[in-house]
Design an enzyme around this catalytic site. Structure first.
Site, PDB file in Angstrom:
ATOM      1  N   ARG A  57      -8.458  88.590 -41.789  1.00 30.67           N
ATOM      2  CA  ARG A  57      -9.072  87.836 -40.697  1.00 30.67           C
ATOM      3  C   ARG A  57     -10.281  87.048 -41.190  1.00 30.67           C
ATOM      4  O   ARG A  57     -10.570  85.953 -40.703  1.00 30.67           O
ATOM      5  CB  ARG A  57      -9.483  88.788 -39.567  1.00 30.67           C
ATOM      6  CG  ARG A  57     -10.308  88.128 -38.485  1.00 30.67           C
ATOM      7  CD  ARG A  57     -10.458  88.984 -37.224  1.00 30.67           C
ATOM      8  NE  ARG A  57     -10.666  90.386 -37.499  1.00 30.67           N
ATOM      9  CZ  ARG A  57     -11.825  90.942 -37.888  1.00 30.67           C
ATOM     10  NH1 ARG A  57     -12.892  90.172 -38.094  1.00 30.67           N
ATOM     11  NH2 ARG A  57     -11.927  92.248 -38.087  1.00 30.67           N
ATOM     12  N   TYR A 109      -6.379  66.641 -22.185  1.00 34.53           N
ATOM     13  CA  TYR A 109      -5.247  67.562 -22.167  1.00 34.53           C
ATOM     14  C   TYR A 109      -5.442  68.600 -21.055  1.00 34.53           C
ATOM     15  O   TYR A 109      -6.530  69.153 -20.895  1.00 34.53           O
ATOM     16  CB  TYR A 109      -5.126  68.227 -23.536  1.00 34.53           C
ATOM     17  CG  TYR A 109      -4.220  69.434 -23.578  1.00 34.53           C
ATOM     18  CD1 TYR A 109      -2.903  69.359 -23.117  1.00 34.53           C
ATOM     19  CD2 TYR A 109      -4.681  70.647 -24.078  1.00 34.53           C
ATOM     20  CE1 TYR A 109      -2.081  70.459 -23.149  1.00 34.53           C
ATOM     21  CE2 TYR A 109      -3.856  71.763 -24.118  1.00 34.53           C
ATOM     22  CZ  TYR A 109      -2.561  71.662 -23.646  1.00 34.53           C
ATOM     23  OH  TYR A 109      -1.747  72.774 -23.667  1.00 34.53           O
ATOM     24  N   ASP A 183     -11.664  65.282 -30.011  1.00 32.63           N
ATOM     25  CA  ASP A 183     -10.297  65.773 -30.135  1.00 32.63           C
ATOM     26  C   ASP A 183      -9.469  64.616 -30.687  1.00 32.63           C
ATOM     27  O   ASP A 183      -9.219  63.632 -29.999  1.00 32.63           O
ATOM     28  CB  ASP A 183      -9.777  66.215 -28.766  1.00 32.63           C
ATOM     29  CG  ASP A 183      -8.362  66.800 -28.831  1.00 32.63           C
ATOM     30  OD1 ASP A 183      -7.636  66.524 -29.813  1.00 32.63           O
ATOM     31  OD2 ASP A 183      -7.975  67.515 -27.893  1.00 32.63           O
ATOM     32  N   LYS A 208       0.651  69.482 -33.320  1.00 34.22           N
ATOM     33  CA  LYS A 208       1.236  68.169 -33.066  1.00 34.22           C
ATOM     34  C   LYS A 208       1.504  67.415 -34.382  1.00 34.22           C
ATOM     35  O   LYS A 208       2.229  67.895 -35.229  1.00 34.22           O
ATOM     36  CB  LYS A 208       0.326  67.384 -32.124  1.00 34.22           C
ATOM     37  CG  LYS A 208      -0.156  68.179 -30.903  1.00 34.22           C
ATOM     38  CD  LYS A 208       0.968  68.802 -30.089  1.00 34.22           C
ATOM     39  CE  LYS A 208       0.521  69.339 -28.741  1.00 34.22           C
ATOM     40  NZ  LYS A 208      -0.446  70.446 -28.770  1.00 34.22           N
TER      41      LYS A 208
END
Length: 395
Positions: A57, A109, A183, A208
């Site tokens: 992690r 979004y 973004d 994306k």
């Protein structure tokens, strides 16, 4: 100037995508393709003395390779990856404290809108949604407790273009500590590099275009500020919103063809957008690459071109939209965007259904608004598919 008056693409992008962070000397095997390191823990020569990695992690060789490459592609010093685009957004807004104010683009979004309204506000972070194409309104909306400005450009799904440099100038003029986040999911580092226009952080849903194969969920943040990087690195580890080594390998692989893919998406979507301008059933085409787009000049100033995502409105209503979308054969009716396959969706019922109805109405997200993600198929086949679907929808 570049294509259609856009910024000229700087040389070396593909070379960076293929080589930065990929040095075979990093691995004892000298593997040319970075290996997938799945181990969750790493041997230490002595207690609390690790050789670079201690727990998966906190850091992973495959993940670090991807983060290094992502940073270089945006001209940034630091790259961090997260389990999803919303995971990246969650980590970024976790830089804020109770009582802070977040100023956001109004057209964003749906998942980001939902996170700000339904989650961040419960933790005492106030959010104001403003049309960032109106700089005067934006400036009036900055408060004494504004700590972050969230810019999505082009916006989703209306494709409005915000002037990054102008917004940053306004923000820093009020308070140099305001963090400006862009973004950049719709364009990728190939078509737009917000850090070069003064933004503090560039954020991605790597799901994306950056991955481009519709088989990975992941997010990222790239930046230059070392103080913000330390805080984000702490949060990345403390909150545990990290991606898997396998997914990091896949995105790293995909970056090698990013320039080639984005060039084709850019060309194909413009061909289809120009075809749509002449279609009798289409009332509006929202594509920043078209001279008719209201912020076309701003787009040319900060972009090297536009991607394959754009929206349009037709002369019908919900009935025609549903018939049109269900009649498509090459385009797939599905959420998301940025893959090699062409997708079409109805934001009012799909990606932006979580946006309050009154906000959708105010923005113009109507039942006649359809968003396309133009893939890598032959444009003639895509246009023929759209035409046959229109005929069936309006028969």
């Amino acid at each position: 100037m570049g294509d259609q008056g856009f910024l000229k693409q700087k040389p070396g992008f593909s070379t960076i995508a293929i080589h930065v962070g990929q040095d075979p000397e990093k691995w004892k095997s000298a593997a040319v393709v970075p290996p997938i390191v799945t181990s969750t823990t790493f041997k230490q020569p002595a207690p609390a003395e690790h050789t670079g990695f201690e727990y998966g992690r906190s850091g992973n060789p495959t993940r670090n390779t991807l983060e290094e490459c992502l940073a270089a592609l945006d001209g940034g010093k630091y790259g961090l990856t997260f389990a999803s685009g919303l995971g990246a957004t969650t980590t970024l807004i976790s830089l804020l404290n109770k009582g802070d104010h977040l100023l956001s683009s109004d057209d964003i979004y749906g998942g980001t809108n939902r996170l700000f309204r339904k989650v961040a506000e419960r933790f005492g972070i106030e959010t104001t949604f403003v049309d960032f194409t109106n700089l005067e309104l934006l400036e009036k909306s900055i408060k004494k407790n504004t700590k972050m400005i969230w810019i999505e450009t082009p916006t989703n799904p209306l494709l409005k273009v915000a002037d990054i440099a102008a917004i940053v100038k306004i923000a820093k003029g009020h308070d140099e500590n305001i963090i400006t986040v862009v973004d950049n999911t719709f364009l990728t580092s190939y078509l737009q590099q917000p850090l070069r226009h003064g933004a503090d952080v560039v954020m991605y849903s790597l799901t994306k275009y950056m991955n481009g194969h519709s088989d990975v969920i992941m997010g990222a943040a790239v930046l230059n500020n070392s103080d913000i990087e330390k805080r984000l690195r702490f949060l990345q580890n403390a909150m545990g919103i990290v991606p898997s080594p396998m997914d990091c390998y896949l995105v790293n692989r995909s970056l090698k063809t990013l320039a080639l893919r984005m060039e084709q998406h850019k060309k194909s979507s413009l061909v289809i957008a120009n075809w749509m301008l002449k279609h009798q059933r289409i009332t509006k085409v929202m594509h920043p690459g078209l001279p008719s787009h209201p912020q076309h000049d701003i787009a040319k100033k900060q972009m090297t071109g536009h991607s394959g995502v754009f929206s349009f409105k037709h002369s019908g209503g919900l009935k025609e939209s549903k018939k049109f979308l269900s009649s498509l054969k090459v385009f797939t009716l599905a959420e998301s965007l940025g893959g090699y396959e062409s997708l079409a969706e109805l934001p009012s019922l799909m990606t932006h259904a979580s946006v309050p109805e009154e906000q959708r109405a105010e923005l113009g997200i109507t039942d006649s608004l359809i968003r396309l993600s133009v893939g890598l198929e032959d444009t003639d086949d895509l246009i023929a598919d759209l035409e046959q679907a229109f005929k069936l929808a309006f028969e």
